[in-house]
Each structure stands twice: as C-alpha cells, then as structure tokens.
Motif scaffolding. Sequence first.
Motif, mmCIF file in Angstrom:
data_model
loop_
_atom_site.group_PDB
_atom_site.id
_atom_site.type_symbol
_atom_site.label_atom_id
_atom_site.label_comp_id
_atom_site.label_asym_id
_atom_site.label_seq_id
_atom_site.Cartn_x
_atom_site.Cartn_y
_atom_site.Cartn_z
ATOM 1 N N GLY A 24 37.780 36.720 37.142
ATOM 2 C CA GLY A 24 38.261 37.210 38.435
ATOM 3 C C GLY A 24 39.627 36.645 38.774
ATOM 4 O O GLY A 24 40.212 35.874 38.007
ATOM 5 N N GLY A 25 40.120 37.034 39.949
ATOM 6 C CA GLY A 25 41.463 36.652 40.377
ATOM 7 C C GLY A 25 41.728 35.154 40.310
ATOM 8 O O GLY A 25 42.785 34.715 39.850
ATOM 9 N N ALA A 26 40.757 34.344 40.768
ATOM 10 C CA ALA A 26 40.971 32.893 40.809
ATOM 11 C C ALA A 26 41.116 32.312 39.404
ATOM 12 O O ALA A 26 41.790 31.296 39.209
ATOM 13 C CB ALA A 26 39.812 32.213 41.539
ATOM 14 N N VAL A 29 39.435 41.695 33.179
ATOM 15 C CA VAL A 29 40.281 40.817 33.991
ATOM 16 C C VAL A 29 40.625 41.499 35.323
ATOM 17 O O VAL A 29 40.912 42.689 35.371
ATOM 18 C CB VAL A 29 41.585 40.452 33.236
ATOM 19 C CG1 VAL A 29 42.423 39.460 34.034
ATOM 20 C CG2 VAL A 29 41.264 39.880 31.855
ATOM 21 N N SER A 30 40.601 40.708 36.396
ATOM 22 C CA SER A 30 41.030 41.178 37.722
ATOM 23 C C SER A 30 42.522 40.946 37.900
ATOM 24 O O SER A 30 43.150 40.272 37.094
ATOM 25 C CB SER A 30 40.318 40.401 38.831
ATOM 26 O OG SER A 30 38.945 40.582 38.790
ATOM 27 N N ALA A 31 43.032 41.431 39.012
ATOM 28 C CA ALA A 31 44.412 41.122 39.386
ATOM 29 C C ALA A 31 44.526 39.620 39.642
ATOM 30 O O ALA A 31 43.558 38.963 39.998
ATOM 31 C CB ALA A 31 44.792 41.895 40.644
ATOM 32 N N ARG A 41 36.552 47.260 46.560
ATOM 33 C CA ARG A 41 37.009 45.870 46.473
ATOM 34 C C ARG A 41 35.977 44.998 45.758
ATOM 35 O O ARG A 41 34.783 45.197 45.901
ATOM 36 C CB ARG A 41 37.303 45.296 47.870
ATOM 37 C CG ARG A 41 38.582 45.805 48.514
ATOM 38 C CD ARG A 41 39.845 45.520 47.711
ATOM 39 N NE ARG A 41 40.042 44.154 47.283
ATOM 40 C CZ ARG A 41 40.761 43.237 47.924
ATOM 41 N NH1 ARG A 41 41.348 43.551 49.052
ATOM 42 N NH2 ARG A 41 40.900 42.030 47.420
ATOM 43 N N GLU A 42 36.483 44.078 45.005
ATOM 44 C CA GLU A 42 35.673 43.151 44.205
ATOM 45 C C GLU A 42 34.887 43.875 43.109
ATOM 46 O O GLU A 42 33.878 43.391 42.623
ATOM 47 C CB GLU A 42 34.708 42.332 45.085
ATOM 48 C CG GLU A 42 35.364 41.635 46.284
ATOM 49 C CD GLU A 42 36.473 40.673 45.909
ATOM 50 O OE1 GLU A 42 36.389 40.064 44.823
ATOM 51 O OE2 GLU A 42 37.451 40.560 46.670
ATOM 52 N N GLY A 43 35.385 45.043 42.722
ATOM 53 C CA GLY A 43 34.633 45.881 41.785
ATOM 54 C C GLY A 43 34.683 45.474 40.318
ATOM 55 O O GLY A 43 34.055 46.124 39.481
HETATM 56 MG MG MG Z 1 39.948 39.877 43.164
#
Ligand code: MG
Length: 422
Positions: free
Chosen positions: A7-9, A36-38, A202-204
């Motif tokens: 995820g983003g973090a 991978v997320s943004a 969101r958070e998909g």
């Molecule tokens: Mg995110």
Amino acid sequence: MKIFKFGGASVKDAEAVKNVANILKYFPGENIIVVVSAMGKVTNALERLTDAFYYKKENAEEVLNEIRKYHQQILDQLFPDRNHPVHVEISNTFVELDWAIEEDPSPDYNYDYDKIVSMGEIISTKIVSAYLNEAGVDNKWWDVRGLIQTDNAYREGNVDWALTQYLVDRHLNSYFANNKGIVVTQGFLGGTSENFTTTLGREGSDYTAAILAYTTNAESVTIWKDVPGVLNADPKWFDETQKLEQISYQDAIELAYYGATVIHPKTIKPLQNKKIPLLVKSFLHPEEKGTIINDVQSPLPVPSFIFKINQVLLSISPKDFSFIMEHNLSEMFNLFAERQVKVNVMQNSAISFSVSIDNDERKLPELIKTLQKDYKVLYNEGLELITIRYYDQATIDRVTVGKVILLEVKSRYTVQLVVKNA
Ligand code: MG
Ligand code: ASP
C-alpha cells in the motif's frame, strides 16, 4: 503463485521502496505478482488536482507541481544517475497529466477523476519496477487495465469477472506458464471495453490483489502493512490492543463490513470462494508471523472493537401517528439508496424507525428535508458507534464508561451501540 500487495505507506519514500526490494529477496525463485498502490498520500493529492482542474478550486498546475516534486525526490534518491531511462519515462508520464489538465473538463466528473487519479498507481509501479530491476529483483511491469475489466461506473467500477478471467488466462497465466519470476502491477485500477481507465473505489488495491489471486488460483495473498497484523481494535481509539493470530473468512468479512479499516471489505469474498489464505504482515518485520485469514471455524479469542465517530442518529416517525409499515421502510430505503447514504445500524419500533449514519454535510441536510415531507425526524449529532464482535457484558461495560447508550442492537455475536458522552 503468490500475490503481494504494497500500500501507499509501504512505498512512501525511497527508504520504503528499498525495503520492498529487501522483502522480495526473502522469496527467491518464486512467482509473485506485486500489486502496488500510489505512493504515500498521492491519491489524496490527485483528488485535489482533479478538483482544481474540474471546479477550479485552486491552481491545478501548482498542485501538479507538488505531486511532481514529491515523486522526483524519491526518484533522485533511488536513481542518482540522471541518465537512467526511468527519469525520461516518469517525466513523459507527467506530461500526460500536464495534457490532461489543459483539456476542457468532460461532462462526467467521475470519468475525469479516474483519468487523473489513476496516474498515481501508473507512476508508482513504474518507479518501483525500475528500482527492483536495478536492485537485482528482476521483474516485468504489467498494465493491469488490460486484465481487470469493469463496467463504466467510474470511481466504483464493477468487475466483469468472466471477461477478467478470460484476459488473465490469455495474458498473465499464459505468461507464467512459460516464465518464472515477478510481475509488478497497479492496484485500484481497471479498464473498460473501450479502453478507458476506471478505479475500484478508494483503498481498492486490496481488492485488486484478491481479483488477481482468484483469477490466477494463487496459493496466498499477503498484504504488507505498517502494523504487525490485524488487531482487535484500532490503536487510534484504544490503548490495549491485541494482535489476532488467525481469523475466519466470516469474521474478517464482518469486521471489514462494520468498518474495520485494515482490509477493504470487498477483498475477502473472492478469496473465501477459492479458500485462498490472506496474510496481513508487517513490512517493517517481515520475519514475524502477522495474521492469517483463512478457512478456520473457530471464533476470535478476544472481543474485537470497531469505532465510528461523527455519527448522527435519526429517529423517523410518520406524521399521522400511524405505525411504521413495510411501505414506509421501503420508501426510506429507496431514499437512502438514491442518496448513497449507508445505514450503519438500524432499529424499529411500532411508531419510529432509527438509523445511525455518517454525518456527511453534503448529504444529510437534503436527506432530512426530504424525509420531513412525510415524517417527523428527530436527530442527534456528535455520536459514536461502537461495534463489538464476540461481545460480553464486561466489554460492553468497559467501553461505555462515561457514555450514555442511545441505541443498542444485539445479535448472537455482534453488538452495536450508538453512544454519546455523558
Ligand atoms: Mg492508498
Ligand atoms: N491509492 C488508492 C487509495 O489510496 C488505492 C489504495 O491505496 O488501495 O485509495
């Protein structure tokens, strides 16, 4: 095949990206799809960019430059050599965003939203994939929009499972039939039959991992997070939390449904259908066990808590003192569905019907006004909703110290309490 979701973090700065490479080195020779997320909070920034572009809320170019600068810094730290081809590739990708905000907005806000916001994942995967190759973790970058197909419900794309399965078989599964190794792809994104980009909500990205696991018959999905696993309460609201070792699919679905934010609610069902285990592990301590969600039957050993703040309790009763009948309920629920108001808990008596909903200033005033045509509406703001899975009286007493209970709904395993401070 394993599916890993970062995820983003877990990709928020250069150190974090390096850590992804280290984690992958624990799994030499395995077939892994890395979702991978943004990076960091980029999706929020891209939402701001969309609003700046669409509603002229702020200067779109300035917002875009902030986003560009943030990525550039990470890129410079990962690739100090300015001649590395990834620099050109990322700056070309940003040119697409430059063009996107120069055009006139389309009639459909959500369409433009997906076009702009999706770039967060395109950029993050390009950087991560290039860095992994540089660090000796060979991988192939894959555009997930050619695999996961949705309808054109922009921002909330509904997956066409049959078509997605067909495309995954044809492209990804046949690739892995002849090749070993790692594929890096985007979370959160989908494509339509006309080749437009959609997002899954969101958070998909967790959901993306589940879709790819289902369609590749993966052996497991691992979500790498900045917490040691799934906890029985959010440490933001609760001092003494415990990590859960193992959770049944059913409990995981219930917890996510009631608002536990560790896992996106749509994620579990596809995994449960194929009995694919879901691991939630710490990217800071990859050697530790984390939490496993799988096909166990045993209930959770400790009560689990979910807090939702900023609730409004509406008590709705017919103006003519008649009873609440089926047609009243059906009217109300049609209204909730039309206005996309999610009912977090409900209770009815002969003459009134109560619901707790999020206090959303864009929806609530209009909703109340419409209801008031036929009903008397009482409402109480500033409340909390506490959901306890595997409750007992002692835990109820513990969480309601100093609070007044306005509504309590109990089922066999779950209690929901709408409370306010005494
Ligand atoms: Mg995110
Ligand atoms: N980047 C997207 C978001 O922040 C998807 C995700 O992270 O799961 O909502």
